[in-house]
Structures are given as C-alpha cells and as structure tokens.
Design a protein around this motif. Sequence first.
Motif, PDB file in Angstrom:
ATOM      1  N   HIS A  41       0.830  -1.222   0.000  1.00  0.00           N
ATOM      2  CA  HIS A  41       0.000   0.000   0.000  1.00  0.00           C
ATOM      3  C   HIS A  41       0.862   1.269   0.000  1.00  0.00           C
ATOM      4  O   HIS A  41       0.685   2.123  -0.869  1.00  0.00           O
ATOM      5  CB  HIS A  41      -1.018   0.021   1.148  1.00  0.00           C
ATOM      6  CG  HIS A  41      -2.138  -0.959   0.915  1.00  0.00           C
ATOM      7  ND1 HIS A  41      -3.060  -0.779  -0.089  1.00  0.00           N
ATOM      8  CD2 HIS A  41      -2.451  -2.134   1.513  1.00  0.00           C
ATOM      9  CE1 HIS A  41      -3.909  -1.805  -0.087  1.00  0.00           C
ATOM     10  NE2 HIS A  41      -3.552  -2.636   0.858  1.00  0.00           N
TER      11      HIS A  41
ATOM     12  N   VAL B 208       3.738   1.573  -0.976  1.00  0.00           N
ATOM     13  CA  VAL B 208       4.515   1.562  -2.223  1.00  0.00           C
ATOM     14  C   VAL B 208       3.759   2.229  -3.379  1.00  0.00           C
ATOM     15  O   VAL B 208       4.357   2.757  -4.316  1.00  0.00           O
ATOM     16  CB  VAL B 208       4.950   0.101  -2.562  1.00  0.00           C
ATOM     17  CG1 VAL B 208       3.775  -0.763  -2.972  1.00  0.00           C
ATOM     18  CG2 VAL B 208       6.036   0.062  -3.622  1.00  0.00           C
TER      19      VAL B 208
ATOM     20  N   SER C  28       1.544  -0.383  -8.184  1.00  0.00           N
ATOM     21  CA  SER C  28       2.855   0.246  -7.988  1.00  0.00           C
ATOM     22  C   SER C  28       3.870  -0.349  -8.964  1.00  0.00           C
ATOM     23  O   SER C  28       4.852   0.302  -9.316  1.00  0.00           O
ATOM     24  CB  SER C  28       3.344   0.006  -6.566  1.00  0.00           C
ATOM     25  OG  SER C  28       3.577  -1.377  -6.362  1.00  0.00           O
TER      26      SER C  28
ATOM     27  N   ASP D  51       4.755  -5.983  -7.819  1.00  0.00           N
ATOM     28  CA  ASP D  51       4.447  -7.409  -8.010  1.00  0.00           C
ATOM     29  C   ASP D  51       5.050  -7.948  -9.308  1.00  0.00           C
ATOM     30  O   ASP D  51       5.706  -8.996  -9.313  1.00  0.00           O
ATOM     31  CB  ASP D  51       2.920  -7.634  -8.024  1.00  0.00           C
ATOM     32  CG  ASP D  51       2.289  -7.427  -6.648  1.00  0.00           C
ATOM     33  OD1 ASP D  51       2.997  -6.998  -5.721  1.00  0.00           O
ATOM     34  OD2 ASP D  51       1.077  -7.686  -6.510  1.00  0.00           O
TER      35      ASP D  51
ATOM     36  N   GLY E 257       0.475  -8.331   0.994  1.00  0.00           N
ATOM     37  CA  GLY E 257      -0.278  -7.918  -0.195  1.00  0.00           C
ATOM     38  C   GLY E 257      -1.365  -6.927   0.190  1.00  0.00           C
ATOM     39  O   GLY E 257      -1.267  -6.231   1.201  1.00  0.00           O
ATOM     40  N   ALA E 258      -2.417  -6.911  -0.598  1.00  0.00           N
ATOM     41  CA  ALA E 258      -3.438  -5.873  -0.423  1.00  0.00           C
ATOM     42  C   ALA E 258      -4.301  -6.071   0.815  1.00  0.00           C
ATOM     43  O   ALA E 258      -4.877  -5.133   1.342  1.00  0.00           O
ATOM     44  CB  ALA E 258      -4.324  -5.826  -1.663  1.00  0.00           C
TER      45      ALA E 258
HETATM   46  C1  MEV Z   1      -0.308  -5.790  -3.806  1.00  0.00           C
HETATM   47  O1  MEV Z   1       0.447  -6.979  -3.871  1.00  0.00           O
HETATM   48  C2  MEV Z   1       0.513  -4.690  -3.230  1.00  0.00           C
HETATM   49  C3  MEV Z   1      -0.188  -3.333  -3.125  1.00  0.00           C
HETATM   50  O2  MEV Z   1       0.757  -2.439  -2.565  1.00  0.00           O
HETATM   51  C4  MEV Z   1      -0.648  -2.846  -4.472  1.00  0.00           C
HETATM   52  C5  MEV Z   1       0.489  -2.474  -5.421  1.00  0.00           C
HETATM   53  O3  MEV Z   1       1.625  -2.281  -4.970  1.00  0.00           O
HETATM   54  O4  MEV Z   1       0.212  -2.337  -6.616  1.00  0.00           O
HETATM   55  C6  MEV Z   1      -1.385  -3.388  -2.195  1.00  0.00           C
END
Ligand code: MEV
Length: 258
Positions: free
Chosen positions: A17, A19, A91, A94, A223-224
């Motif tokens: 987040h 990021v 971001s 991934d 993750g999210a």
């Molecule tokens: C998702 O794996 C990570 C988040 O920071 C979204 C992103 O970086 O695109 C929640």
Amino acid sequence: MGFKVSAPGKIILSGEHAVVYGYPAIAAAVNRRLTVDSDGRIASDIPIGCGMGSSATLAVAQAALKIKETDLEKVNKLAYSFEKKHHGNPSGVDNTVSTYGGFVWYRKESESFKTFKKILPKVRLSKLYLVNTGKPQESTKEMVKYVGGLRKARRTFVDGIFKEIEAVTRGFLDFLLNESKQDFGGLIRENEKLLEKLGVVSESTKSLIRRIEKIRGFAKISGAGGRKEESGMVLIYHKDIDLKLMSVKLGEEGVRIE
Ligand code: MEV
C-alpha cells in the motif's frame, strides 16, 4: 515449436500500500510458480487473489510469451502495462519481483520513473510459513482504492502510517544485509500493526494473528489484504515450533523459459 514460460508468485515483506504512493517496499519471489505455454493452457500452484501476486505472475508469463524472450526489462514493462489494465493503479512491485526473482527493493517515484535493486541477503531466512485465510471479498484494485479514499480524507494520518511503514521496511533491509542488529520477528509484528491501523486486515484475520502471537510467533498479512472477511495470505515466522503449514522459500528465480 511450443514455447513455455514460468514465473514465480511473491510475498511482500514490508511496504504494501505505501509503495503505491512512492514509499519503498521489499518483496521476494516464492517457490510457487505459474506456467503458460503457447497454446494458452495455464498451470499454477499460486492461489488466486490471495496476495501472492497471481495476476502479476500471469501478466509476467504472458508478457514473456508474447515477446518470446526473456529480456527482463521488456518483459517487466509489458507486464506492468497488463497489470495497469487489470488493476488500475498498481505500484509495479508485483510484476517486478516476479520478473527478476530474488529479493527486490522497489520504489515507484512516478509513473514513468520506477527504481528497484535486487537485495542479496546475507542472512538465511527459515521458519517462515504461509497460511491462507482465504480469498478476500475485495479485489486488490478495491483495496488500493479504499486506502486511496482514506488518504484523501485523512492525509496526515495515512502519511504518518506510511512513514512508519518505511522505517520498518528499512529495518528489514538492514536485517537482510546484516548491517545492524534487527529483530526480524519484531519487524513483522510492527508491520502488521501498521497495516491494521490502515484498516486493511479483517477482524477474523486479526484474531488469527493474535493467536499466533500468543504462542510466541509473528505474523502479518502480505499484499493488499481484505477488510470484510478473509485477508489472503498471512506470513508466519516462528523460531521454535515446526509448524505443519505451507513452508515457503523466499528469493526464488524470476521469469524463465521452461
Ligand atoms: C499488492 O500486492 C501490493 C499493493 O501495494 C498494491 C500495489 O503495490 O500495486 C497493495
């Protein structure tokens, strides 16, 4: 001739987040992969929509398949464009970790300027496990949107959390590079606390994590996350107990031609 490509899933050690708003994140490729061949049948042992980067992994494999080579920069760029279509405001962390593998320090300075560097850990990470709380009701796109809305409404509060997350991310970097004494478990606990403050962890996942902490373990979502019911994958670290869970290896190889 048939062409087959595989790419690894990921976990985020710290920085999810934050990021999205230019703060750094550390992510690692894991020993679970998705394979796509030129006929389009897909084989994968990465759970879908649970925080292990299933969509980015598919984007990376499809990008490599389309380009028919593993020029990593090209693959990553194309995979990011696929991710953008799918999830709006990613971001890029991934797809980057799934492309390059290993451990990645990643930062999105702006839409056209993203920086990353591979981290070569000087410590061996073990006793790490994953438990799947289940697929969150919300998609990654929705969770990113939720945090975006919260930041709009409470900018100082959310940016304060992001700054604290950055300090934890830097702590993980020091730990991996063995540059200063860091409490790995404590960093996981602190990261989770901040993600809970951000409101991306559901009540049932919080109570699972409290139970793990009660038996002297450390756990965080990766993750999210998810607010309503499940919050996807939870990364667990426990020094003493040999947990019969899915043990996970971090720092695996990135995209490759099979
Ligand atoms: C998702 O794996 C990570 C988040 O920071 C979204 C992103 O970086 O695109 C929640």
